[in-house]
Design an enzyme around this catalytic site. Structure first.
Site, PDB file in Angstrom:
ATOM      1  N   ARG A   1       1.050  -1.088  -0.108  1.00 36.00           N
ATOM      2  CA  ARG A   1       0.118   0.241   0.109  1.00 36.00           C
ATOM      3  C   ARG A   1       0.877   1.346   0.000  1.00 36.00           C
ATOM      4  O   ARG A   1       2.052   1.247   0.011  1.00 36.00           O
ATOM      5  CB  ARG A   1      -1.024   0.061   0.981  1.00 36.00           C
ATOM      6  CG  ARG A   1      -0.495  -0.481   2.642  1.00 36.00           C
ATOM      7  CD  ARG A   1       0.471  -0.098   3.160  1.00 36.00           C
ATOM      8  NE  ARG A   1       0.366   1.415   3.488  1.00 36.00           N
ATOM      9  CZ  ARG A   1       1.497   2.055   3.651  1.00 36.00           C
ATOM     10  NH1 ARG A   1       2.737   1.706   3.951  1.00 36.00           N
ATOM     11  NH2 ARG A   1       1.125   3.781   3.736  1.00 36.00           N
ATOM     12  N   GLY A   2       0.172   2.323  -0.188  1.00 29.14           N
ATOM     13  CA  GLY A   2       1.003   3.793  -0.230  1.00 29.14           C
ATOM     14  C   GLY A   2       0.814   4.096  -1.771  1.00 29.14           C
ATOM     15  O   GLY A   2       1.372   3.240  -2.683  1.00 29.14           O
ATOM     16  N   ALA A   3       0.842   5.231  -1.981  1.00 30.23           N
ATOM     17  CA  ALA A   3       0.607   5.824  -3.518  1.00 30.23           C
ATOM     18  C   ALA A   3       1.779   5.495  -4.426  1.00 30.23           C
ATOM     19  O   ALA A   3       1.593   4.783  -5.434  1.00 30.23           O
ATOM     20  CB  ALA A   3       0.273   7.248  -3.462  1.00 30.23           C
TER      21      ALA A   3
ATOM     22  N   ARG B   1      -7.595   0.160  -6.870  1.00 30.77           N
ATOM     23  CA  ARG B   1      -7.962   1.116  -5.833  1.00 30.77           C
ATOM     24  C   ARG B   1      -8.048   2.516  -6.397  1.00 30.77           C
ATOM     25  O   ARG B   1      -7.325   2.589  -7.208  1.00 30.77           O
ATOM     26  CB  ARG B   1      -6.869   1.398  -4.664  1.00 30.77           C
ATOM     27  CG  ARG B   1      -6.661  -0.124  -3.871  1.00 30.77           C
ATOM     28  CD  ARG B   1      -5.706   0.174  -2.823  1.00 30.77           C
ATOM     29  NE  ARG B   1      -6.275   0.980  -1.588  1.00 30.77           N
ATOM     30  CZ  ARG B   1      -5.494   1.560  -0.447  1.00 30.77           C
ATOM     31  NH1 ARG B   1      -4.155   1.175  -0.550  1.00 30.77           N
ATOM     32  NH2 ARG B   1      -6.035   2.173   0.336  1.00 30.77           N
TER      33      ARG B   1
ATOM     34  N   GLN C   1      -1.747   2.048   9.918  1.00 34.60           N
ATOM     35  CA  GLN C   1      -0.385   2.082   9.472  1.00 34.60           C
ATOM     36  C   GLN C   1       0.784   2.933  10.245  1.00 34.60           C
ATOM     37  O   GLN C   1       1.776   2.545  10.136  1.00 34.60           O
ATOM     38  CB  GLN C   1      -0.766   2.978   8.092  1.00 34.60           C
ATOM     39  CG  GLN C   1      -1.393   2.116   6.955  1.00 34.60           C
ATOM     40  CD  GLN C   1      -2.897   2.568   7.072  1.00 34.60           C
ATOM     41  OE1 GLN C   1      -3.478   2.985   8.283  1.00 34.60           O
ATOM     42  NE2 GLN C   1      -3.357   2.554   5.825  1.00 34.60           N
TER      43      GLN C   1
ATOM     44  N   ASP D   1      -1.955  10.902  -1.540  1.00 32.36           N
ATOM     45  CA  ASP D   1      -2.324   9.850  -2.423  1.00 32.36           C
ATOM     46  C   ASP D   1      -2.563  10.719  -3.903  1.00 32.36           C
ATOM     47  O   ASP D   1      -2.570  10.046  -4.993  1.00 32.36           O
ATOM     48  CB  ASP D   1      -3.617   9.019  -1.932  1.00 32.36           C
ATOM     49  CG  ASP D   1      -3.048   8.108  -0.830  1.00 32.36           C
ATOM     50  OD1 ASP D   1      -2.862   8.841   0.306  1.00 32.36           O
ATOM     51  OD2 ASP D   1      -2.649   7.211  -0.675  1.00 32.36           O
TER      52      ASP D   1
ATOM     53  N   ASN E   1      -5.511  12.309   1.296  1.00 37.77           N
ATOM     54  CA  ASN E   1      -4.554  11.475   2.068  1.00 37.77           C
ATOM     55  C   ASN E   1      -5.300  10.629   3.229  1.00 37.77           C
ATOM     56  O   ASN E   1      -6.466  10.761   3.227  1.00 37.77           O
ATOM     57  CB  ASN E   1      -3.222  12.339   2.816  1.00 37.77           C
ATOM     58  CG  ASN E   1      -2.189  11.430   3.287  1.00 37.77           C
ATOM     59  OD1 ASN E   1      -1.662  10.755   2.608  1.00 37.77           O
ATOM     60  ND2 ASN E   1      -1.826  11.814   4.526  1.00 37.77           N
ATOM     61  N   LYS E   2      -4.523   9.745   3.917  1.00 45.50           N
ATOM     62  CA  LYS E   2      -5.159   9.017   4.767  1.00 45.50           C
ATOM     63  C   LYS E   2      -6.402   9.635   5.629  1.00 45.50           C
ATOM     64  O   LYS E   2      -5.950  10.825   6.142  1.00 45.50           O
ATOM     65  CB  LYS E   2      -4.260   8.429   5.607  1.00 45.50           C
ATOM     66  CG  LYS E   2      -4.682   7.080   6.586  1.00 45.50           C
ATOM     67  CD  LYS E   2      -5.570   6.211   6.004  1.00 45.50           C
ATOM     68  CE  LYS E   2      -4.875   5.571   4.637  1.00 45.50           C
ATOM     69  NZ  LYS E   2      -5.867   4.601   3.762  1.00 45.50           N
TER      70      LYS E   2
HETATM   71  C1  LIG Z   1       3.852   7.974   0.324  1.00 49.88           C
HETATM   72  S1  LIG Z   1       2.134   7.786   0.003  1.00 49.88           S
HETATM   73  C2  LIG Z   1       1.566   7.026   1.482  1.00 49.88           C
HETATM   74  C3  LIG Z   1       0.176   7.287   1.638  1.00 49.88           C
HETATM   75  O1  LIG Z   1      -0.799   6.077   1.172  1.00 49.88           O
HETATM   76  C4  LIG Z   1      -1.358   5.683   2.362  1.00 49.88           C
HETATM   77  O2  LIG Z   1      -2.746   5.230   2.031  1.00 49.88           O
HETATM   78  P1  LIG Z   1      -2.846   3.519   2.083  1.00 49.88           P
HETATM   79  O3  LIG Z   1      -1.963   3.083   3.340  1.00 49.88           O
HETATM   80  O4  LIG Z   1      -4.403   3.207   2.255  1.00 49.88           O
HETATM   81  O5  LIG Z   1      -2.305   3.088   0.661  1.00 49.88           O
HETATM   82  C5  LIG Z   1      -1.593   6.987   3.121  1.00 49.88           C
HETATM   83  O6  LIG Z   1      -2.638   8.103   2.527  1.00 49.88           O
HETATM   84  C6  LIG Z   1      -0.248   7.530   2.936  1.00 49.88           C
HETATM   85  O7  LIG Z   1      -0.261   8.956   3.357  1.00 49.88           O
END
Ligand SMILES: CSC[C@H]1O[C@H](OP(=O)(O)O)[C@H](O)[C@@H]1O
Length: 349
Positions: free
Chosen positions: A45-47, A88, A197, A238, A248-249
């Site tokens: 996960r993570g953009a 996603r 996270q 994101d 973002n989250k």
């Molecule tokens: C460096 S982008 C990380 C960003 O992605 C996370 O979302 P997810 O864990 O649902 O993929 C979160 O928004 C982070 O800030």
């Protein structure tokens, strides 16, 4: 370096982020469908990490194709891209990566490329994205590290670290760089319900790096700010819209409002692949609604009574007016972001 994801002869290898921090185990996706599955289930996960994972998913699909030419591979290519694009909806890096593969494939197809060339060039493009992402994180880290205070508390939300990228991280890259510059940073990591996270991934990364870190519940940020414990906030993104609003989250918007109320700088760090000039404002960013079980259960145990309503948007949108600066590998942007983003975009063309 944390092995968020890597290409192997068997397939794409991912550290399983759903099992961290107590278990370091790996998943190898041997088909593009399995890459799509690990994105949906947040094994990865993570953009930026999602984008490069999808790129390797396209490469895996090409490697396994039995088509003899680019022309014959075209319908299969479209199916692979559609499956990965459907994983996603919020992180624009996913669509940026797939579009980059589409542009490459269109060029190869127009030149009548052999399937061997298609396989080679698509895999090389995925490797290039991987290397570019790490380089971007380190460059933006240096820009952002200079903005952080020489000492004191820095709050971050979710995980925008090496685990959210191909390495080094965006928001955590800024923090790592500040520490490398000799700054005495103490990180306050929001646990970031419901997927945790922060408590699980950011804490794991920063503890391994020896960076002093305190995990806090998401509802503790306000009182820590009021007590003067927090001198800056840095988060990832994101999707950043053309006017500087960003997704973002979930919970990032809360932190942004609190930071403004307490006069604390609030920074957003992201590679240019997270900037979406086609989306005019944050109101147009699609927000993923995830499975309710992420809220109703914790550690396999049900927390909520049957029949109660559950809300689980994975992201929120922070308006640009709350953002002190946007930190990218191309430099630091200040408001008005519609202008500064456009200028930086044009300068790169
Ligand atoms: C460096 S982008 C990380 C960003 O992605 C996370 O979302 P997810 O864990 O649902 O993929 C979160 O928004 C982070 O800030």
């Amino acid at each position: 370096m944390i092995p968020t994801l890597s290409w192997t002869p068997e397939g794409v290898r991912f550290i399983d982020q759903t099992r961290l921090p107590l278990e370091e185990s790996y998943v190898v996706a041997t088909t593009y469908e399995q890459v799509a599955d690990v994105i949906v289930t947040m094994v990865v996960r993570g953009a930026p990490a999602i984008g490069v994972s999808a790129a390797y998913g396209v490469a895996l699909g090409a490697q396994h194709s039995e088509s003899e030419s680019a022309e014959r591979f075209a319908p299969e290519f479209d199916k692979i891209c559609a499956r990965l694009a459907g994983t996603r909806p919020t992180a624009v890096n996913l669509f940026w990566a797939i579009d980059r593969m589409k542009k490459l494939f269109a060029d190869l197809r127009s030149k009548g490329a052999s399937m061997a060339e298609v396989k080679e060039r698509i895999l090389a493009e995925a490797h290039a994205m991987y290397d570019e992402d790490i380089a971007a994180c380190k460059t933006m880290g240096a820009f952002g590290g200079a903005l952080l205070p020489d000492e004191g508390g820095v709050l971050t939300h979710c995980n925008a670290g090496a685990l959210a990228t191909c390495g080094y991280g965006t928001a955590l890259g800024v923090i790592r760089s500040a520490v490398e510059q000799g700054k005495q940073i103490h990180v306050y990591a929001d646990e970031t319900r419901p997927f945790l996270q922060g408590a699980r991934l950011t804490a794991w990364e920063l503890t391994a790096d020896g960076i002093p870190t305190t995990v806090i519940c998401d509802n503790m940020a306000a009182s820590l700010m009021r007590a003067g414990k927090i001198k800056a906030v840095v988060v990832g993104a994101d999707r950043i819209a053309a006017n500087g609003d960003f997704a973002n989250k979930i919970g990032t918007y809360n932190v942004a409002i609190l930071a403004k109320e307490h006069g604390i700088p609030f920074y957003c760090a992201a590679p240019w692949s997270t900037i979406d000039m086609e989306t005019s404002t944050g109101d147009a960013i699609p927000i993923e609604e995830r499975n309710q079980v992420e809220v109703t259960h914790h550690g396999g145990k049900q927390l909520t009574p049957h029949g109660v309503g559950i809300c689980n948007p994975a992201f929120d949108v922070t308006p640009a007016k709350y953002v002190s600066a946007i930190i990218t590998e191309r430099g630091v942007l200040r408001a008005p972001y519609a202008e500064s983003l456009r200028e930086m975009e044009m300068a790169a063309q």
